[in-house]
Design an enzyme around this catalytic site. Structure first.
Site, PDB file in Angstrom:
ATOM      1  N   GLY A   1       4.443  -2.005  -3.241  1.00 20.04           N
ATOM      2  CA  GLY A   1       4.326  -1.321  -1.690  1.00 20.04           C
ATOM      3  C   GLY A   1       5.210  -1.882  -0.404  1.00 20.04           C
ATOM      4  O   GLY A   1       4.532  -2.105   0.413  1.00 20.04           O
ATOM      5  N   GLY A   2       6.312  -1.759  -0.731  1.00 21.42           N
ATOM      6  CA  GLY A   2       6.939  -2.726   0.217  1.00 21.42           C
ATOM      7  C   GLY A   2       7.597  -2.097   1.406  1.00 21.42           C
ATOM      8  O   GLY A   2       8.369  -2.465   2.214  1.00 21.42           O
TER       9      GLY A   2
ATOM     10  N   ASP B   1       3.579   3.284  -8.836  1.00 22.98           N
ATOM     11  CA  ASP B   1       2.017   3.347  -8.332  1.00 22.98           C
ATOM     12  C   ASP B   1       1.392   2.059  -8.763  1.00 22.98           C
ATOM     13  O   ASP B   1       1.310   1.603  -9.843  1.00 22.98           O
ATOM     14  CB  ASP B   1       1.305   4.485  -8.880  1.00 22.98           C
TER      15      ASP B   1
ATOM     16  N   ARG C   1       2.931  -7.561   0.711  1.00 21.41           N
ATOM     17  CA  ARG C   1       2.778  -7.681   2.434  1.00 21.41           C
ATOM     18  C   ARG C   1       2.167  -6.741   2.955  1.00 21.41           C
ATOM     19  O   ARG C   1       2.607  -5.523   2.721  1.00 21.41           O
ATOM     20  CB  ARG C   1       4.132  -8.046   2.989  1.00 21.41           C
TER      21      ARG C   1
ATOM     22  N   HIS D   1      -4.666  -5.674   2.624  1.00 25.98           N
ATOM     23  CA  HIS D   1      -5.854  -5.405   3.476  1.00 25.98           C
ATOM     24  C   HIS D   1      -6.124  -3.758   3.821  1.00 25.98           C
ATOM     25  O   HIS D   1      -7.126  -3.799   4.319  1.00 25.98           O
ATOM     26  CB  HIS D   1      -5.586  -6.043   4.810  1.00 25.98           C
TER      27      HIS D   1
HETATM   28  C1  LIG Z   1       0.934  -1.001   5.542  1.00 32.49           C
HETATM   29  S1  LIG Z   1       2.130  -0.561   4.413  1.00 32.49           S
HETATM   30  C2  LIG Z   1       3.028  -1.832   4.012  1.00 32.49           C
HETATM   31  C3  LIG Z   1       4.462  -1.879   3.848  1.00 32.49           C
HETATM   32  C4  LIG Z   1       5.059  -3.295   3.807  1.00 32.49           C
HETATM   33  N1  LIG Z   1       4.824  -3.934   2.509  1.00 32.49           N
HETATM   34  C5  LIG Z   1       5.381  -4.084   4.967  1.00 32.49           C
HETATM   35  O1  LIG Z   1       4.849  -5.308   5.004  1.00 32.49           O
HETATM   36  O2  LIG Z   1       6.135  -3.474   5.897  1.00 32.49           O
HETATM   37  C6  LIG Z   1       1.489  -0.288   2.942  1.00 32.49           C
HETATM   38  C7  LIG Z   1       2.477   0.523   1.950  1.00 32.49           C
HETATM   39  O3  LIG Z   1       1.652   0.759   0.675  1.00 32.49           O
HETATM   40  C8  LIG Z   1       2.247   1.930  -0.019  1.00 32.49           C
HETATM   41  N2  LIG Z   1       1.191   2.304  -0.975  1.00 32.49           N
HETATM   42  C9  LIG Z   1       0.071   3.120  -0.880  1.00 32.49           C
HETATM   43  N3  LIG Z   1      -0.367   3.362  -2.047  1.00 32.49           N
HETATM   44  C10 LIG Z   1       0.500   3.071  -2.954  1.00 32.49           C
HETATM   45  C11 LIG Z   1       0.364   3.125  -4.191  1.00 32.49           C
HETATM   46  N4  LIG Z   1      -0.777   3.676  -4.869  1.00 32.49           N
HETATM   47  N5  LIG Z   1       1.347   2.715  -5.091  1.00 32.49           N
HETATM   48  C12 LIG Z   1       2.576   2.143  -4.302  1.00 32.49           C
HETATM   49  N6  LIG Z   1       2.617   1.842  -2.985  1.00 32.49           N
HETATM   50  C13 LIG Z   1       1.575   2.540  -2.313  1.00 32.49           C
HETATM   51  C14 LIG Z   1       2.437   2.798   1.314  1.00 32.49           C
HETATM   52  O4  LIG Z   1       3.316   3.688   0.958  1.00 32.49           O
HETATM   53  C15 LIG Z   1       2.875   1.815   2.251  1.00 32.49           C
HETATM   54  O5  LIG Z   1       4.490   1.530   2.428  1.00 32.49           O
END
Ligand SMILES: C[S@@+](CC[C@H](N)C(=O)[O-])C[C@H]1O[C@@H](n2cnc3c(N)ncnc32)[C@H](O)[C@@H]1O
Length: 470
Positions: free
Chosen positions: A244-245, A291, A307, A311
């Site tokens: 989820g980067g 995912d 990161r 939350h």
């Molecule tokens: C608040 S952002 C944080 C991004 C990054 N880790 C940072 O610190 O800048 C949450 C991330 O989770 C990703 N996300 C949400 N659901 C997801 C899923 N089911 N699988 C993978 N990524 C996902 C979103 O696309 C988003 O990029």
């Protein structure tokens, strides 16, 4: 209840002492700390002496100041006032294509709280508190933080009482699609990301605002990557998977900040997020659509890094994300979660960060205490090794370190940092006895008192422990 004259004088003298210390301090980080201390002491003096009704009025004023700031920002008032010199309300009105009376009334409100100076009747100039709202301030402008935190998120939370009236007082904590945020925007049935993706401007503004939070949430400075990972580092072994980067900025910081570590860097996110990122944006990083509720495809990475993601999720789903990583982990793989550990109990010095928990509440997420991180470890079948936290530098931000329950390596580095005595080779490759349990100590879930608190006064009387070792 009201403080005695002696108590008020003592608080004022304390303030004077801190001001004198600040005047002679030249080291920037120390100045920053002393300034924060001075501000807190000044607030404490105000809270002690201020009439409670006046204090309540201040909260009301704050609410209206926020709306004036947001409207001023949208109208372009902060940019219409020049960086230096003064300008009249008439000129601002022309530049913003808005009624002059509107401009005057908004600016009056801002001037009362020291955002802008009215240098002559109807003529304004920027000051240090107004400039930070403006694009004149360049990349450090707070404008985009405002856009995310207040324009997008706050209206939903502001209506929390109405939401609870509608959905009941036991709602909210187990849903992502009937949240204050989705309800406020008339999109019940959609989760936060679906609401955000409903408009191009909305998601653009959000990403821009989030990027500003990046500089407040470092990667390499918060965990001793090079020291801890050095022995397991191998060009053929994945170094870090950023789950989820987002735009992968954490991986870029890792490559730059830890030149001694080899191995692949892998960015995982949803396809729609990865599509927009070119190779040039992220040199040397492998993009992988994944995912995070599905089983982790990258095996035996040194670090699975997460990161500002956990939350977003409540405990059962957060545990699902973690459990999906476990089958891929090697004996010394680590899950490092960079988020927040809410201090228990909170005090006035935590106010600058605790609001984030309420913001997360509005979308069905939560910030966690150390006990919550411990609970999540139990729920997921992991071992909480340590919560890395340096409150003086990073406030409540932390890195939570999880390993497999029977991990054969644990970082005794944290203890060595405290003792300052251990040999470095021993530090990074400790061999544990069968019942050693690493640095896993029992955490009393019934006793939140990790800080020495004078409950009578509700003030912290000793420094919070650094990097709580568990
Ligand atoms: C608040 S952002 C944080 C991004 C990054 N880790 C940072 O610190 O800048 C949450 C991330 O989770 C990703 N996300 C949400 N659901 C997801 C899923 N089911 N699988 C993978 N990524 C996902 C979103 O696309 C988003 O990029």
């Amino acid at each position: 209840m009201d403080p005695s004259a002696e108590e008020i004088i003592a608080l004022a003298e304390q303030l004077t002492q801190t001001a004198k210390g600040l005047a002679s301090e030249t080291h920037p980080p120390a100045r920053k700390q002393q300034t924060a201390c001075l501000v807190l002491q000044a607030k404490q003096l105000i809270w002690s002496v201020q009439d409670p009704h006046d204090a309540l009025m201040d909260h009301i004023v704050n609410g209206y100041t926020i709306s004036a700031c947001l409207a001023a920002s949208k109208l372009g008032i902060f940019e219409a006032v020049p960086l230096t010199g003064t300008t009249s309300a008439k000129q601002v009105a022309q530049r913003c294509n808005a009624a002059e009376e509107l401009i005057v009334r908004l600016m009056r409100q801002l001037t009362c709280v020291n955002i802008f100076n009215e240098v002559r009747l109807g003529e304004w100039a920027h000051n240090r508190l107004s400039l930070v709202h403006s694009e004149h301030a360049g990349p450090t402008s707070g404008k985009w933080l405002y856009t995310v935190s207040l324009d997008e998120m706050m209206p939903a939370m502001y209506r929390l009482n109405h939401y609870l009236e509608h959905f009941g007082n036991h709602s909210l904590l187990d849903t992502y699609i009937e949240t204050p945020h989705s309800w406020f925007y008339g999109m019940i049935g959609k989760n936060f990301w679906e609401v955000m993706n409903s408009s191009h401007d909305r998601i653009e503004n959000f990403i821009r605002g989030l990027a500003l939070f990046d500089s407040l949430h470092p990667v390499v400075a918060m965990f001793p990557f090079e020291k801890i990972l050095r022995n397991g580092s191998n060009p053929k072994r994945p170094l870090m998977v950023d789950i989820g980067g987002g735009r992968g900025l954490a991986l870029l910081e890792m490559r730059k900040g830890c030149p001694s570590l080899s191995g692949d860097l892998i960015l995982q996110d949803r396809p729609c997020v990865l599509e927009d990122i070119s190779y040039d944006d992220l040199p040397g990083v492998t993009k992988m659509a994944h995912d995070f509720f599905q089983e982790q495809p990258v095996h035996n990475a040194q670090v699975y890094y997460i990161r500002r993601v956990m939350h977003d999720w409540q405990d059962n789903d957060a545990a699902r994300i973690l459990k999906a990583i476990i089958p891929a982990m090697g004996p010394d793989s680590r899950i490092l979660i960079s988020d927040m550990a809410i201090p228990e109990p909170v005090t006035s010095r935590d106010a600058g960060a605790i609001w984030l928990d309420l913001m997360m509440m509005s979308i069905g997420g939560k910030e966690r205490t150390i006990r919550d991180w411990q609970y999540l470890a139990v729920l997921s079948g992991l071992k909480l090794v340590k919560v890395w936290q340096e409150p003086e530098k990073f406030g409540p931000l932390c890195v939570v370190e999880y390993m497999l329950p029977d991990a054969d390596h644990t970082p005794s580095l944290g203890r060595a940092m405290v003792d300052g005595a251990a040999d470095e080779n021993e530090i990074t490759t400790p061999k544990l006895g069968p019942n050693d349990g690493g640095s896993f100590i029992e955490y009393d879930l019934d006793s939140p008192e990790s800080r020495d608190v004078d409950w009578e006064e509700r003030t912290v009387v000793a420094d919070r422990e650094q990097s709580m070792e568990l």
